[in-house]
Design a protein around this motif. Structure first.
Motif, PDB file in Angstrom:
ATOM      1  N   ALA A  21      68.890  51.831  51.505  1.00  0.00           N
ATOM      2  CA  ALA A  21      68.649  52.810  52.569  1.00  0.00           C
ATOM      3  C   ALA A  21      68.162  52.112  53.833  1.00  0.00           C
ATOM      4  N   VAL A  22      68.560  52.649  54.967  1.00  0.00           N
ATOM      5  CA  VAL A  22      68.070  52.166  56.256  1.00  0.00           C
ATOM      6  C   VAL A  22      66.689  52.781  56.471  1.00  0.00           C
ATOM      7  N   THR A  23      65.679  51.931  56.604  1.00  0.00           N
ATOM      8  CA  THR A  23      64.310  52.392  56.848  1.00  0.00           C
ATOM      9  C   THR A  23      63.650  51.467  57.858  1.00  0.00           C
ATOM     10  N   LEU A  24      62.531  51.929  58.408  1.00  0.00           N
ATOM     11  CA  LEU A  24      61.730  51.072  59.274  1.00  0.00           C
ATOM     12  C   LEU A  24      61.068  50.020  58.404  1.00  0.00           C
ATOM     13  N   ARG A  25      61.301  48.767  58.718  1.00  0.00           N
ATOM     14  CA  ARG A  25      60.740  47.647  57.962  1.00  0.00           C
ATOM     15  C   ARG A  25      59.804  46.870  58.886  1.00  0.00           C
ATOM     16  N   THR A  26      58.621  46.541  58.391  1.00  0.00           N
ATOM     17  CA  THR A  26      57.689  45.709  59.153  1.00  0.00           C
ATOM     18  C   THR A  26      57.129  44.636  58.233  1.00  0.00           C
ATOM     19  N   ALA A  27      56.716  43.542  58.836  1.00  0.00           N
ATOM     20  CA  ALA A  27      56.038  42.488  58.085  1.00  0.00           C
ATOM     21  C   ALA A  27      55.126  41.732  59.032  1.00  0.00           C
ATOM     22  N   THR A  28      53.968  41.339  58.505  1.00  0.00           N
ATOM     23  CA  THR A  28      53.026  40.510  59.258  1.00  0.00           C
ATOM     24  C   THR A  28      52.726  39.271  58.432  1.00  0.00           C
ATOM     25  N   ALA A  29      52.834  38.119  59.077  1.00  0.00           N
ATOM     26  CA  ALA A  29      52.510  36.842  58.440  1.00  0.00           C
ATOM     27  C   ALA A  29      51.440  36.143  59.266  1.00  0.00           C
ATOM     28  N   ARG A  30      50.697  35.278  58.613  1.00  0.00           N
ATOM     29  CA  ARG A  30      49.606  34.558  59.273  1.00  0.00           C
ATOM     30  C   ARG A  30      49.687  33.068  58.962  1.00  0.00           C
ATOM     31  N   SER A  31      49.508  32.265  59.992  1.00  0.00           N
ATOM     32  CA  SER A  31      49.329  30.818  59.843  1.00  0.00           C
ATOM     33  C   SER A  31      47.954  30.458  60.400  1.00  0.00           C
ATOM     34  N   ILE A  32      47.299  29.509  59.747  1.00  0.00           N
ATOM     35  CA  ILE A  32      45.991  29.040  60.188  1.00  0.00           C
ATOM     36  C   ILE A  32      46.124  27.581  60.613  1.00  0.00           C
ATOM     37  N   VAL A  33      45.655  27.289  61.825  1.00  0.00           N
ATOM     38  CA  VAL A  33      45.685  25.929  62.358  1.00  0.00           C
ATOM     39  C   VAL A  33      44.245  25.469  62.570  1.00  0.00           C
ATOM     40  N   VAL A  34      43.902  24.333  61.981  1.00  0.00           N
ATOM     41  CA  VAL A  34      42.569  23.764  62.141  1.00  0.00           C
ATOM     42  C   VAL A  34      42.653  22.662  63.185  1.00  0.00           C
ATOM     43  N   LEU A  35      41.933  22.874  64.291  1.00  0.00           N
ATOM     44  CA  LEU A  35      41.899  21.882  65.361  1.00  0.00           C
ATOM     45  C   LEU A  35      40.606  21.094  65.274  1.00  0.00           C
ATOM     46  N   PRO A  36      40.664  19.775  65.465  1.00  0.00           N
ATOM     47  CA  PRO A  36      39.433  18.985  65.475  1.00  0.00           C
ATOM     48  C   PRO A  36      38.580  19.350  66.693  1.00  0.00           C
ATOM     49  N   GLN A  57      50.405  30.406  74.921  1.00  0.00           N
ATOM     50  CA  GLN A  57      51.508  31.162  75.514  1.00  0.00           C
ATOM     51  C   GLN A  57      52.863  30.555  75.111  1.00  0.00           C
ATOM     52  N   VAL A  58      52.956  29.240  75.141  1.00  0.00           N
ATOM     53  CA  VAL A  58      54.199  28.582  74.726  1.00  0.00           C
ATOM     54  C   VAL A  58      54.435  28.813  73.234  1.00  0.00           C
ATOM     55  N   ALA A  59      53.378  28.767  72.438  1.00  0.00           N
ATOM     56  CA  ALA A  59      53.503  28.994  70.994  1.00  0.00           C
ATOM     57  C   ALA A  59      54.008  30.407  70.695  1.00  0.00           C
ATOM     58  N   ILE A  60      53.547  31.380  71.455  1.00  0.00           N
ATOM     59  CA  ILE A  60      54.009  32.762  71.271  1.00  0.00           C
ATOM     60  C   ILE A  60      55.508  32.850  71.539  1.00  0.00           C
ATOM     61  N   ILE A  61      55.950  32.263  72.626  1.00  0.00           N
ATOM     62  CA  ILE A  61      57.388  32.301  72.951  1.00  0.00           C
ATOM     63  C   ILE A  61      58.203  31.578  71.884  1.00  0.00           C
ATOM     64  N   ALA A 119      55.372  32.919  62.584  1.00  0.00           N
ATOM     65  CA  ALA A 119      54.017  32.377  62.490  1.00  0.00           C
ATOM     66  C   ALA A 119      54.042  30.864  62.295  1.00  0.00           C
ATOM     67  N   SER A 120      54.958  30.383  61.470  1.00  0.00           N
ATOM     68  CA  SER A 120      55.053  28.939  61.190  1.00  0.00           C
ATOM     69  C   SER A 120      55.428  28.142  62.434  1.00  0.00           C
ATOM     70  N   ILE A 121      56.421  28.607  63.159  1.00  0.00           N
ATOM     71  CA  ILE A 121      56.879  27.870  64.338  1.00  0.00           C
ATOM     72  C   ILE A 121      55.844  27.947  65.455  1.00  0.00           C
ATOM     73  N   ALA A 122      55.154  29.065  65.581  1.00  0.00           N
ATOM     74  CA  ALA A 122      54.066  29.138  66.564  1.00  0.00           C
ATOM     75  C   ALA A 122      52.989  28.109  66.215  1.00  0.00           C
ATOM     76  N   ALA A 123      52.642  27.998  64.923  1.00  0.00           N
ATOM     77  CA  ALA A 123      51.642  27.008  64.496  1.00  0.00           C
ATOM     78  C   ALA A 123      52.134  25.589  64.754  1.00  0.00           C
ATOM     79  N   LEU A 124      53.395  25.315  64.460  1.00  0.00           N
ATOM     80  CA  LEU A 124      53.943  23.979  64.721  1.00  0.00           C
ATOM     81  C   LEU A 124      53.968  23.663  66.218  1.00  0.00           C
TER      82      LEU A 124
END
Length: 157
Positions: A21-36, A57-61, A119-124
């Motif tokens: 069935a066609v339905t509204l699908r959503t997903a949220t993923a999280r990446s954690i980056v530890v900066l020194p 801002q670049v990571a979001i894009i 999320a992964s590519i924004a973290a990278l």
């Protein structure tokens, strides 16, 4: 429970979503980056500024662009035209960078992989833009936080 991308003969296959069935699908993923500390000290106004520009801002894009290309990156993913992709970046109480990517569309298949890729590519991208300051940056985890609209909804506690 069986693997969805393996057919009866043990061969890789794309999941047939023709009868779903066609339905509204959503997903949220999280990446954690530890900066020194030496990188965190450069944080001003909720972002890091480098010679390459505004890190978050670049990571979001980059994350949004990657989420839109998930079907090209992961062989058995369906190519999807996302209705929306939103990436939020901030610090948690442990002073780690939290990247949350939420993808959505109205379709026959879900968007978990698109959210995870975003999320992964924004973290990278954060790593790439900050690596000149330190190579002690760690992307410590990427995980699905929630999904709706398929056989079953999921929300991490």
């Amino acid at each position: 429970m069986s693997l969805t991308h393996i057919n009866e003969q043990g061969k890789p296959t794309m999941v047939n979503v023709g009868e779903k069935a066609v339905t509204l699908r959503t997903a949220t993923a999280r990446s954690i980056v530890v900066l020194p500390d030496e990188v965190l000290q450069q944080l001003t106004g909720g972002d890091l500024q480098t010679k390459k520009g505004s890190v978050f801002q670049v990571a979001i894009i980059a994350g949004i662009m990657a989420a839109k290309k998930t079907g090209e990156l992961i062989p058995l993913c369906h190519p999807l035209g996302l209705d929306n992709c939103d990436i939020q970046i901030g610090l948690n109480d442990a002073q780690e960078v939290v990247v949350d990517c939420t993808a959505s569309l109205t379709a026959k298949t879900g968007v978990e992989m698109e959210a995870l890729v975003g999320a992964s590519i924004a973290a990278l991208t954060i790593y790439d833009m900050c690596k000149a300051m330190s190579h002690d940056i760690v992307i410590k985890e990427t995980k699905l936080m929630a999904k709706t609209g398929g056989k079953r909804d999921f929300k991490r506690g």
